[in-house]
Design an enzyme around this catalytic site. Structure first.
Site, PDB file in Angstrom:
ATOM      1  N   SER A   7     151.279   3.956  23.756  1.00 35.04           N
ATOM      2  CA  SER A   7     152.146   5.187  24.349  1.00 35.04           C
ATOM      3  C   SER A   7     152.031   5.169  25.994  1.00 35.04           C
ATOM      4  O   SER A   7     151.214   5.528  26.276  1.00 35.04           O
ATOM      5  CB  SER A   7     152.075   6.350  23.977  1.00 35.04           C
ATOM      6  OG  SER A   7     152.768   7.626  23.731  1.00 35.04           O
ATOM      7  N   HIS A  32     155.343   2.117  22.748  1.00 31.98           N
ATOM      8  CA  HIS A  32     155.973   2.906  22.082  1.00 31.98           C
ATOM      9  C   HIS A  32     156.474   3.893  23.131  1.00 31.98           C
ATOM     10  O   HIS A  32     155.520   4.242  24.014  1.00 31.98           O
ATOM     11  CB  HIS A  32     154.584   3.883  21.195  1.00 31.98           C
ATOM     12  CG  HIS A  32     154.818   4.983  21.209  1.00 31.98           C
ATOM     13  ND1 HIS A  32     155.813   4.993  19.154  1.00 31.98           N
ATOM     14  CD2 HIS A  32     155.068   6.324  21.403  1.00 31.98           C
ATOM     15  CE1 HIS A  32     156.003   6.107  19.171  1.00 31.98           C
ATOM     16  NE2 HIS A  32     155.503   7.015  20.266  1.00 31.98           N
ATOM     17  N   ASP A  34     158.383   7.446  24.036  1.00 29.32           N
ATOM     18  CA  ASP A  34     158.841   8.113  24.081  1.00 29.32           C
ATOM     19  C   ASP A  34     159.425   9.181  24.647  1.00 29.32           C
ATOM     20  O   ASP A  34     159.576   9.281  25.943  1.00 29.32           O
ATOM     21  CB  ASP A  34     157.210   8.816  24.459  1.00 29.32           C
ATOM     22  CG  ASP A  34     156.368   9.227  23.304  1.00 29.32           C
ATOM     23  OD1 ASP A  34     156.134   9.046  21.928  1.00 29.32           O
ATOM     24  OD2 ASP A  34     155.764   8.531  23.972  1.00 29.32           O
ATOM     25  N   MET A  36     162.060  12.065  25.812  1.00 35.37           N
ATOM     26  CA  MET A  36     162.032  13.358  25.396  1.00 35.37           C
ATOM     27  C   MET A  36     163.330  14.813  26.368  1.00 35.37           C
ATOM     28  O   MET A  36     163.432  13.893  27.702  1.00 35.37           O
ATOM     29  CB  MET A  36     160.273  14.002  25.834  1.00 35.37           C
ATOM     30  CG  MET A  36     159.887  13.724  25.065  1.00 35.37           C
ATOM     31  SD  MET A  36     158.152  13.875  25.714  1.00 35.37           S
ATOM     32  CE  MET A  36     157.123  13.805  24.334  1.00 35.37           C
ATOM     33  N   HIS A  65     160.510   6.539  20.528  1.00 37.61           N
ATOM     34  CA  HIS A  65     160.550   7.713  20.021  1.00 37.61           C
ATOM     35  C   HIS A  65     161.591   8.576  20.067  1.00 37.61           C
ATOM     36  O   HIS A  65     161.103   8.973  20.968  1.00 37.61           O
ATOM     37  CB  HIS A  65     159.323   7.970  19.558  1.00 37.61           C
ATOM     38  CG  HIS A  65     158.512   9.221  19.120  1.00 37.61           C
ATOM     39  ND1 HIS A  65     157.390   9.921  19.547  1.00 37.61           N
ATOM     40  CD2 HIS A  65     159.660  10.194  18.163  1.00 37.61           C
ATOM     41  CE1 HIS A  65     157.124  10.717  18.742  1.00 37.61           C
ATOM     42  NE2 HIS A  65     158.591  11.028  17.989  1.00 37.61           N
ATOM     43  N   MET A  67     162.923  12.167  21.126  1.00 35.07           N
ATOM     44  CA  MET A  67     162.061  13.053  20.563  1.00 35.07           C
ATOM     45  C   MET A  67     163.217  14.223  21.413  1.00 35.07           C
ATOM     46  O   MET A  67     162.884  14.850  22.472  1.00 35.07           O
ATOM     47  CB  MET A  67     160.950  12.928  21.208  1.00 35.07           C
ATOM     48  CG  MET A  67     159.521  13.592  20.594  1.00 35.07           C
ATOM     49  SD  MET A  67     158.623  13.388  20.993  1.00 35.07           S
ATOM     50  CE  MET A  67     158.453  11.927  21.130  1.00 35.07           C
ATOM     51  N   MET A 136     153.814  12.599  12.898  1.00 32.61           N
ATOM     52  CA  MET A 136     153.809  12.856  14.071  1.00 32.61           C
ATOM     53  C   MET A 136     152.090  13.216  13.496  1.00 32.61           C
ATOM     54  O   MET A 136     152.320  14.607  12.052  1.00 32.61           O
ATOM     55  CB  MET A 136     154.264  13.286  14.600  1.00 32.61           C
ATOM     56  CG  MET A 136     155.115  13.675  15.017  1.00 32.61           C
ATOM     57  SD  MET A 136     155.768  12.276  16.595  1.00 32.61           S
ATOM     58  CE  MET A 136     154.193  12.929  17.015  1.00 32.61           C
ATOM     59  N   ASP A 174     151.270   8.878  15.086  1.00 30.42           N
ATOM     60  CA  ASP A 174     151.736   9.363  16.412  1.00 30.42           C
ATOM     61  C   ASP A 174     150.615  10.092  16.939  1.00 30.42           C
ATOM     62  O   ASP A 174     151.452  11.380  16.014  1.00 30.42           O
ATOM     63  CB  ASP A 174     152.803   9.555  16.581  1.00 30.42           C
ATOM     64  CG  ASP A 174     153.222   9.987  18.007  1.00 30.42           C
ATOM     65  OD1 ASP A 174     152.497   9.720  19.157  1.00 30.42           O
ATOM     66  OD2 ASP A 174     154.546   9.869  18.618  1.00 30.42           O
TER      67      ASP A 174
HETATM   68  C1  DX5 Z   1     153.070  12.879  21.667  1.00 31.28           C
HETATM   69  C2  DX5 Z   1     154.577  11.643  21.745  1.00 31.28           C
HETATM   70  C3  DX5 Z   1     152.488  10.817  21.719  1.00 31.28           C
HETATM   71  C4  DX5 Z   1     151.945  10.396  22.785  1.00 31.28           C
HETATM   72  C5  DX5 Z   1     150.416  10.970  22.400  1.00 31.28           C
HETATM   73  O1  DX5 Z   1     154.505  14.098  21.492  1.00 31.28           O
HETATM   74  O2  DX5 Z   1     154.424  11.345  20.493  1.00 31.28           O
HETATM   75  O3  DX5 Z   1     153.105   9.319  21.459  1.00 31.28           O
HETATM   76  O4  DX5 Z   1     152.338   9.952  23.922  1.00 31.28           O
HETATM   77  O5  DX5 Z   1     149.876  10.968  22.575  1.00 31.28           O
HETATM   78  P1  DX5 Z   1     147.982  10.915  22.148  1.00 31.28           P
HETATM   79  O6  DX5 Z   1     147.912   9.112  21.636  1.00 31.28           O
HETATM   80  O7  DX5 Z   1     147.763  10.881  23.030  1.00 31.28           O
HETATM   81  O8  DX5 Z   1     148.071  11.311  21.774  1.00 31.28           O
HETATM   82 ZN    ZN Z   2     155.773   9.734  20.448  1.00 33.41          ZN
END
Ligand code: DX5
Ligand code: ZN
Length: 218
Positions: A7, A32, A34, A36, A65, A67, A136, A174
């Site tokens: 990620s 991956h 993210d 947001m 992903h 969010m 999650m 994740d």
């Molecule tokens: C959190 C993200 C993850 C995050 C995971 O909301 O969706 O992808 O990067 O981080 P770690 O692996 O550090 O828990």
């Molecule tokens: Zn994620």
């Protein structure tokens, strides 16, 4: 086959392209990403323009992903930026069936994401529409949080549900995935493991290789 999805949330944002290249060359099959919006989760990262810029740095599966509230508004741009798989939250999409179908129409694989408190029953009518179910295993929004232990039972229940339904959906996890729990997660039924802080600390290439060594046993 089990896959690793580093990620980028924990990568150095000042050199994202190089980070993507590094973990891909070290053996990560997925990247991956993210996205947001500061609304669905209390944090803001990046969107389609950044994904487009880093796309040329790797041939790995770009696993986006989302969010964000109302992911529908962003799907076309994210697909055009080079996403291979787009996963949207059950909790954020008003018309989940329509949005998942739209992701396929854009030529991408479609994933649905459930936060830890969301029941697997919400998958009842849409499981056949998805290529990936992303569970999650922390509350979304931040990296480096602790894995929520009840997730293990949820992963096992999802695996059973997928088998019983004859679905081909892959199980992605994740949050809180580390070298010391990834074997247990593979055994519970995970296919794709997202790891942010466990990959992007110290030597990222060495971390990817260490993960791959464990995942290769399953
Ligand atoms: C959190 C993200 C993850 C995050 C995971 O909301 O969706 O992808 O990067 O981080 P770690 O692996 O550090 O828990
Ligand atoms: Zn994620």
């Amino acid at each position: 086959m089990k896959y690793l999805a580093p990620s980028l949330l924990s990568a150095d944002f000042a050199k994202l392209g190089e980070e993507v290249r590094l973990v891909s060359e070290a053996g990560a099959e997925y990247i991956h990403l993210d996205v947001m919006d500061g609304m669905f989760v209390p944090n803001i990262t990046f969107g389609a323009p950044v994904i487009k810029k880093i796309r040329p740095y790797s041939k790995a599966v770009f696993d986006v992903h989302m969010m964000v509230q109302n992911p529908r508004h962003y799907l076309d741009d994210v697909a055009a930026a080079g996403a291979d798989l787009i996963s949207i939250h059950q909790e954020a999409s008003v018309h989940l069936d329509r949005d998942l179908n739209h992701i396929h129409e854009l030529g991408c694989k479609a994933g649905v994401v459930l936060v830890p408190s969301t029941s697997l029953h919400t998958l009842d009518w849409i499981l056949d529409l998805v290529d990936v179910v992303l569970l999650m295993t922390v509350n979304p929004g931040f990296g480096n949080q602790k894995f929520i232990p009840y997730s293990i039972d949820k992963i096992k229940a999802l695996k059973q549900m997928i088998t019983e339904r004859g679905s081909n959906a892959l199980i992605e996890l994740d949050g809180g995935v580390k070298l010391d729990n990834c074997a247990q997660l593979c055994e519970a039924g995970a296919d794709i493991l997202v790891a942010g802080s466990a990959v992007f600390k110290n030597d990222a290439a060495a971390n990817v290789k260490a993960f791959r060594e464990i995942l290769g046993k399953y």
